[in-house]
Design an enzyme around this catalytic site. Sequence first.
Site, short mmCIF file in Angstrom:
data_model
loop_
_atom_site.label_atom_id
_atom_site.label_comp_id
_atom_site.label_asym_id
_atom_site.label_seq_id
_atom_site.Cartn_x
_atom_site.Cartn_y
_atom_site.Cartn_z
N ASP A 227 0.86 -1.14 -0.01
CA ASP A 227 0.15 0.02 -0.05
C ASP A 227 0.71 1.27 0.15
O ASP A 227 2.12 1.08 -0.01
CB ASP A 227 -0.88 0.03 1.19
CG ASP A 227 -2.36 0.50 0.87
OD1 ASP A 227 -2.26 1.87 0.36
OD2 ASP A 227 -3.27 -0.03 0.99
N HIS B 285 -2.98 3.40 -4.42
CA HIS B 285 -2.24 2.95 -3.46
C HIS B 285 -0.79 2.40 -3.86
O HIS B 285 -0.32 1.14 -3.06
CB HIS B 285 -2.95 1.91 -2.94
CG HIS B 285 -4.28 2.37 -2.28
ND1 HIS B 285 -4.42 2.78 -0.95
CD2 HIS B 285 -5.57 2.34 -2.70
CE1 HIS B 285 -5.50 3.22 -0.80
NE2 HIS B 285 -6.60 2.95 -1.63
N ASP C 252 -8.72 -0.31 -6.00
CA ASP C 252 -9.77 0.58 -5.35
C ASP C 252 -9.08 2.10 -5.28
O ASP C 252 -7.83 2.50 -5.36
CB ASP C 252 -9.89 0.39 -4.10
CG ASP C 252 -8.65 -0.03 -3.19
OD1 ASP C 252 -7.70 -0.30 -3.64
OD2 ASP C 252 -8.61 0.44 -2.03
N GLU C 253 -9.90 3.01 -5.03
CA GLU C 253 -9.68 4.18 -4.77
C GLU C 253 -8.63 4.96 -5.74
O GLU C 253 -7.83 5.94 -5.06
CB GLU C 253 -9.16 4.27 -3.22
CG GLU C 253 -10.42 3.96 -2.41
CD GLU C 253 -9.89 4.06 -0.76
OE1 GLU C 253 -10.77 4.10 0.08
OE2 GLU C 253 -8.61 3.90 -0.60
N TYR D 271 -15.69 -3.79 8.62
CA TYR D 271 -14.66 -3.12 8.89
C TYR D 271 -14.29 -3.38 10.53
O TYR D 271 -14.90 -2.46 11.18
CB TYR D 271 -14.49 -1.86 8.35
CG TYR D 271 -14.27 -1.80 7.05
CD1 TYR D 271 -14.38 -2.84 5.91
CD2 TYR D 271 -13.46 -0.79 6.43
CE1 TYR D 271 -14.00 -2.95 4.74
CE2 TYR D 271 -13.02 -0.73 4.80
CZ TYR D 271 -13.36 -1.91 4.10
OH TYR D 271 -13.11 -1.84 2.84
N GLU E 25 -4.37 1.71 10.41
CA GLU E 25 -3.78 2.90 10.65
C GLU E 25 -3.73 3.14 12.20
O GLU E 25 -2.65 3.66 12.51
CB GLU E 25 -4.81 3.96 10.21
CG GLU E 25 -5.05 4.01 8.57
CD GLU E 25 -6.01 3.10 7.86
OE1 GLU E 25 -6.31 1.97 8.62
OE2 GLU E 25 -6.64 3.38 6.87
#
Length: 563
Positions: free
Chosen positions: A198, A292, A358-359, A450, A501
């Site tokens: 990532d 990422h 993703d993202e 999550y 995180e």
Amino acid sequence: MKKIVFAFLLFAFNSNIYSQEINIIPKPVSIGISKISTEKRPFIIDQNTIIAVSEKVDQNVAEYLKNYIETYYNLKLRIVYQKIIKNKANSIILINAEDHGKPGQYKLIASANNVTASGATNESLFYAVQTIIQLLSPTSQLNKLLVPDVEIIDYPRFAYRGMHLDVSRHFFDVAFIKKYIDYLALHKMNYFHWHLTDDHGWRIEIKKYPKLTEIGAWRNGSIIGLWPGKGNESIKYEVLPTEIKITPKDAIIKTDNIRHGGFYTQEEIKDVIAYAAKRYITIIPEIEMPAHSMALLAAYPELGTEPNKKYTVAETWGMMNKYNNVLQPTEKTFKFLEDVLTEVMALFPSPYIHIGGDEGSKVWWKSSSVAQQIMKDNNLKDESALQSYFIHRIEKFVNSKGKTIIGWDEILDGGLAPNAIVMSWRGEKGGIAAAKEKHRVIMTPENMMYFNHKQFLQDDSLAAAKYSPLENVYKYDPIPAELDAEQAKYVWGGQGNLWSEYIANPAKAEYQLFPRLDALSEILWSSKENRNYPDFLRRLKTQFTRYDLMNINYSKRYLTEKP
């Protein structure tokens, strides 16, 4: 006098044993009293008990049970391998039997004389062993253990029962990864999604590209507290169609200035894979692309849309599409990724490779003349089509090696790759769309699945500022109501995710994982009709005592507050 006292203790022990409740998580399909038992007494495990194993049973299955009992109860049982098991008294018997009819199905019968577990495969017998473990009292008395008089028939509802761990944002060593795998095994989970790369760190050794771990595995600091981090409150981000505005333009993100990182060598990866295989868990590696990728770009900036820029491994959390973390879809990039994936696929026997997807902000491709020329050369109408082109290219290569890609639901953008499996995280919409197109789907909607989210409204530990309580996890059903019976067949299963995180150490990982992993295991294993939240909470009390035995960290608020 001593004999009288011992006899009294033995009587009290047997009375306590016999009244023991059966509290198994996930809840089996069928639980009843053993039909073959005439005495209706529990089976007592002592130092003379043997584990009797038929010749076709994998040695590992018996050794797992032996090691668990020795580790947590200090009872050393012998394993005896026999072609035909003759002496069945005072034995835990593990035998291969004819196909019971359902994948993963096992049958377990406990009587005063012995415990017999049968299954058509070693995997199903391994699940039976997990049930035996959960039938044991969390504490032993007089160096003896009990298995209650019971008959169980059991099998899983879903074929895919997964749990994820992000080791990029915070690195976890091999010892904890193995412990994590053991936690999954105890709950009859069968897939471990290992998020290895990532923006915040590249965690897998790639021999052809050593800078991925020499540079990409390390960052110089992490923000303090919840995003945007202490001292960064005045920095503003504006995501526009053609640019990202950061105010002030020259803002420097304040961090703790503590170097963080680490990676797994290929030998360590092999060791973990072998460890998981003995627990009938398939490890699915994730190599993020096309976004990422800041850690990758810090090592190899020439693969980005700004090759002359000094990329750095990310030090802040949040949606990283505010920063240029996107790979340039050139032939050079595809060759690089093919080389990486070749090494990854050689390591992992899993038939599945997760490629992220993703993202990814399209802004960086919009502002890149190279990306725009690639779109023109391939008749791609927009950046979503370019994303689809990227995923299709990678899928074609992965398929050529006999493997299948999994991606987050953004891989639907611009058209789904022909054989891709979709992991639906932005709610159920992506999973529904993919199932209707006859693609396999793994349901993992953020609001329920999550586990880095808070488990209490006023949580006693720093966590992502969203709320996913135990009850919400338990009451989620992976099959969306919108799907008809035929479409529902494409829901392969579900998965919980643990993003790191705010999880910097194993104790915090356990705190976030338990007991929501229990709820997850039950919604993926047990039939929908067999689930009952109050009954689950009752069984969870015994599970907590088992966690205490295993020294697993969890919030003690569950012991005093109603979840």
